[in-house]
Design an enzyme around this catalytic site. Sequence first.
Site, PDB file in Angstrom:
ATOM      1  N   SER A 135       2.203   5.715   1.002  1.00  0.00           N
ATOM      2  CA  SER A 135       2.914   5.459  -0.347  1.00  0.00           C
ATOM      3  C   SER A 135       1.940   5.821  -1.405  1.00  0.00           C
ATOM      4  O   SER A 135       0.744   5.781  -1.454  1.00  0.00           O
ATOM      5  CB  SER A 135       3.275   3.883  -0.494  1.00  0.00           C
ATOM      6  OG  SER A 135       3.747   3.574  -1.514  1.00  0.00           O
ATOM      7  N   GLU A 137       1.830   3.913  -3.343  1.00  0.00           N
ATOM      8  CA  GLU A 137       1.144   2.539  -4.063  1.00  0.00           C
ATOM      9  C   GLU A 137      -0.102   2.340  -3.682  1.00  0.00           C
ATOM     10  O   GLU A 137      -0.845   1.484  -4.323  1.00  0.00           O
ATOM     11  CB  GLU A 137       2.122   1.621  -3.713  1.00  0.00           C
ATOM     12  CG  GLU A 137       3.476   1.146  -4.329  1.00  0.00           C
ATOM     13  CD  GLU A 137       3.302   0.586  -5.792  1.00  0.00           C
ATOM     14  OE1 GLU A 137       2.629  -0.176  -5.967  1.00  0.00           O
ATOM     15  OE2 GLU A 137       4.378   1.028  -6.558  1.00  0.00           O
ATOM     16  N   TYR A 159       1.210  -4.879  -0.630  1.00  0.00           N
ATOM     17  CA  TYR A 159       2.018  -3.725  -0.089  1.00  0.00           C
ATOM     18  C   TYR A 159       0.943  -2.536  -0.095  1.00  0.00           C
ATOM     19  O   TYR A 159       1.104  -1.811   1.022  1.00  0.00           O
ATOM     20  CB  TYR A 159       3.270  -3.614  -0.839  1.00  0.00           C
ATOM     21  CG  TYR A 159       3.966  -2.071  -0.509  1.00  0.00           C
ATOM     22  CD1 TYR A 159       4.882  -2.193   0.526  1.00  0.00           C
ATOM     23  CD2 TYR A 159       3.670  -1.016  -0.979  1.00  0.00           C
ATOM     24  CE1 TYR A 159       5.661  -1.231   0.861  1.00  0.00           C
ATOM     25  CE2 TYR A 159       4.307   0.125  -0.846  1.00  0.00           C
ATOM     26  CZ  TYR A 159       5.234   0.059   0.286  1.00  0.00           C
ATOM     27  OH  TYR A 159       6.044   1.283   0.441  1.00  0.00           O
TER      28      TYR A 159
END
Length: 344
Positions: A135, A137, A159
């Site tokens: 990801s 992120e 996350y």
Amino acid sequence: MTRRALITGITGQDGSYLAEHLLAEGYQVWGLIRGQANPRKSRISRLASNLSFVDGDLMDQASLVSAIDTVQPDEVYNLGAISFVPMSWQQAELVTEVNGMGVLRVLEAIRMVSGLGGSQRNDGHGQIRFYQASSSEMFGKAAETPQRETTLFHPRSPYGAAKAYGHFITRNYRESFGMYAVSGMLFNHESPRRGAEFVTRKISLAAAGIKLGLQDKLRLGNLSAVRDWGFAGDYVRAMHLMLQADEPDDYVVGSGAMHSVRDAVRIAFDHVGLDWQEHVVIDPELVRPAEVEILCADSHRARGRLGWRPTVDFPALMRMMVDADLEQVAREHEYGDLLLASSW
């Protein structure tokens, strides 16, 4: 011989698009699900007759070994995750177990079924190929913009931290055991199948609801947050291409264009002829504890080596989502009225 693919998270947005793509490519597609009564199975309901399912859980090692041994897949796509970032502050341990340790469990299951030992390296022929859904992120408070495969990670949420673990353990198994294991560092990708909790879908649903007179306000957090958004249907093609390359590697996948949450709101509301400023309310409680301000992909490696290109730009994506939600909201409202009428 027909190739077999096993998809974890097949009932999610990406899983449903990937299943469609692989079926079109002639694969036999299996989905790993936690029981046949999965409440999100509706995304793939129209494909169900063309799919096979096997029970398994990313938190249960034995179930994963059993699933992979049963399916004997050529390719495994690990898309299963708790994907709503804000939830990771409320359920950090669970998110870490699923998004981080879950990756290790799938890799271990592949290693065990493949018979790879601690000092044994696979020669790369006929082995199970593994895709990990990493990801953007993971970049978090990015050291550079745009972000590429060599950009240092600085995750700003549980996350992102869990995804970083999954990314590194995938690389470790590739280097330690010679496994064909790759990670796709996908930037934000959306569609009409996106969950209603995600900001783009929250915006498209609100634009539809307000246009149809069913609501009046949309509550949002940080309108200045910038993301690189693309169409999920485009991004699953990149996943598949990564597992067709001669050598395994990691790839950044994104559009390379930045848009703010404010841009998303404006495009959606303009599409239905509304002034967004009359309807949007800023709610401080919706602002993340540690915001990721700017994410933008440098996907030159994927474009050059894999020949991947996105086909849907962000304005077209938001309009697609609003149009789909206008139909859905109107249909559900009409069905609700019919139920109410029939109860009298």
